[in-house]
Design an enzyme around this catalytic site. Structure first.
Site, short mmCIF file in Angstrom:
data_model
loop_
_atom_site.label_atom_id
_atom_site.label_comp_id
_atom_site.label_asym_id
_atom_site.label_seq_id
_atom_site.Cartn_x
_atom_site.Cartn_y
_atom_site.Cartn_z
NE ARG A 1 35.40 -8.33 -74.55
CZ ARG A 1 36.30 -8.65 -75.48
NH1 ARG A 1 36.57 -9.92 -75.74
NH2 ARG A 1 36.94 -7.73 -76.17
CD GLU B 1 43.40 -13.16 -79.12
OE1 GLU B 1 42.89 -14.04 -78.40
OE2 GLU B 1 43.09 -11.96 -79.05
CG HIS C 1 39.38 -9.67 -72.77
ND1 HIS C 1 39.97 -9.66 -74.01
CD2 HIS C 1 38.86 -8.44 -72.58
CE1 HIS C 1 39.80 -8.47 -74.57
NE2 HIS C 1 39.13 -7.70 -73.72
CD GLU D 1 40.39 -13.38 -73.75
OE1 GLU D 1 39.56 -12.79 -74.46
OE2 GLU D 1 41.58 -12.99 -73.64
CG HIS E 1 44.30 -11.06 -75.39
ND1 HIS E 1 43.25 -10.21 -75.28
CD2 HIS E 1 45.41 -10.30 -75.21
CE1 HIS E 1 43.70 -8.98 -75.04
NE2 HIS E 1 44.99 -9.00 -74.99
#
Lengths: 308, 94
Positions: free
Chosen positions: A125, A269, A67, A70, A195
């Site tokens: 994104r 994440e 993405h 990020e 991510h």
């Protein structure tokens, strides 16, 4: 010099490409660069192979930057390659890992989107593929994998940020990655995708609330991974199966790799929990990378010990 | 195409307490241009979930009014997004 690559800063795609070349030439015995395909806008998708030449050894595939916005994610992959080569022969764990296994690192998965987030829209994104008969651009590459693809009908429109594309693996980037992983499936024992944000360590499944057969093992590994991570700066991570920990996500790379037979797949994440969100200041890159390194090294050690 | 700027755009954090409040957020997403940061999309919004989304300066006032009217708890994580974008580069050259 202003245009020099820095592990403490966010780097443009051009700097990252130059960095891959520099790393290859600096450590030719340990780093090789594989072009696994090209993006929609013809940028080269490079995987760095870290480790000895022998391709039969166990391997871990790790991708960053699926993405575009990020940015801490590609920063981590660069840091990982740097630390792996710098501490090999010095750090006991890293030396043991690289003596016995290889890492395939994809520093930026969604290159076109990453470039766009630098030049035109910091909060972009998706990738930059055109959608026939639609003005809206881009597919969410992490919904484009052939696993329960498009099972949530609410994202039909290409204007949605989670648009899964016109078909599974419709995107050149997705196809390049799935082809590479399938052609190295004998050696790849784990898949890690990085991510941000939310400070989570997730594992399958995302497309269903059903638990994977080795849920207990993945839970144990994720728990220890987050515990090890927090030893550095006490950063708190939550861990668990994607669907019940956050929400259902069809077509993700994590589930696709798991269903392909790689029974240890994890999604990080990274920082933070929302104070800055995708705009984590550069001053937090290093601490984020250092703590994450501990978790990734633990997972690699676990894989080395517990996979055949 | 000139680079997009995010002057005075805001990032809201809302915690829908029940299904009704979750549906209010989904409805607001239909009438306002909300960029969901967490979860990835409005259709994932559920009760008791932390929801972060970006909204333009123009729409933020009417959005705040709607949240207040529905007695929904929220906080503004980022008041001027462009400022935070520029501040992320806070490490001087080596």
């Amino acid at each position: 010099t202003p245009d020099r690559h820095s592990y403490a800063k966010y780097n443009t795609w051009d700097k990252i490409v130059a960095w891959t070349e520099k790393m290859m030439h600096k450590r030719p015995e340990m780093i090789s660069r594989i072009k696994i395909g090209t993006t929609v806008e013809d940028n080269p998708l490079y995987v760095l192979k870290i480790g000895k030449k022998d391709e039969r050894r166990k391997a871990i595939f790790m991708d960053c930057g699926i993405h575009a916005r990020e940015w801490i994610s590609p920063a981590f992959c660069q840091w990982f390659v740097y630390q792996a080569t710098k501490t090999y022969g010095k750090n006991k764990i890293m030396t043991k890992l690289l003596d016995r296994m290889n890492f395939y690192v994809l520093p930026v998965f969604n290159i076109d989107g990453y470039i766009w987030s630098w030049k035109k829209n910091r909060l972009w994104r998706k990738n930059r593929s055109k959608n026939q008969n639609f003005k809206c651009i881009g597919t969410d590459l992490n919904r484009n994998f052939n696993v329960s693809w498009n099972s949530s009908p609410t994202t039909q429109s290409p204007c949605e940020d989670t648009y899964p594309g016109p078909a599974p693996e419709s995107e050149k980037e997705t196809k390049a990655v799935t082809d590479f992983i399938q052609s190295h499936l004998k050696s790849i024992k784990a898949y890690i995708t990085v991510h941000s944000y939310s400070q989570l360590l997730l594992f399958p499944y995302g497309y269903t609330s059903k638990l994977p057969p080795n849920n207990e093992e993945l839970t144990k590994a994720a728990k220890i991974g987050t515990d090890v991570l927090s030893t550095r700066y006490e950063t708190r991570y939550i861990y668990g199966p994607t669907a019940s920990t956050i929400y259902k996500t069809p077509g993700s790379s994590l589930d696709w790799a798991y269903n392909l037979g790689i029974k240890h797949t994890f999604a990080f994440e990274l920082r933070d929990e929302g104070r800055f969100g995708f705009l984590l200041p550069e001053s937090r890159i290093k601490p984020t990378c250092k703590e994450t390194m501990l978790a990734v090294k633990f997972i690699a050690k676990y894989i080395l010990k517990h996979t055949s | 195409v000139a680079p997009v700027r995010f002057d005075r755009e805001k990032v809201f954090r809302v915690k829908p307490q029940d299904e009704n409040q979750a549906n209010i957020i989904k409805d607001l997403a239909k009438t306002n241009k909300l960029d969901f940061w967490y979860p990835d999309a409005s259709h994932h919004v559920a009760a008791n979930m932390t929801v972060d989304f970006r909204v333009s300066e123009k729409e933020s006032q009417s959005l705040q009014f709607a949240l207040d009217q529905n007695k929904m708890h929220y906080e503004i994580l980022i008041h001027d997004l462009q400022e935070v974008i520029e501040k992320q580069f806070d490490v001087k050259e080596n």
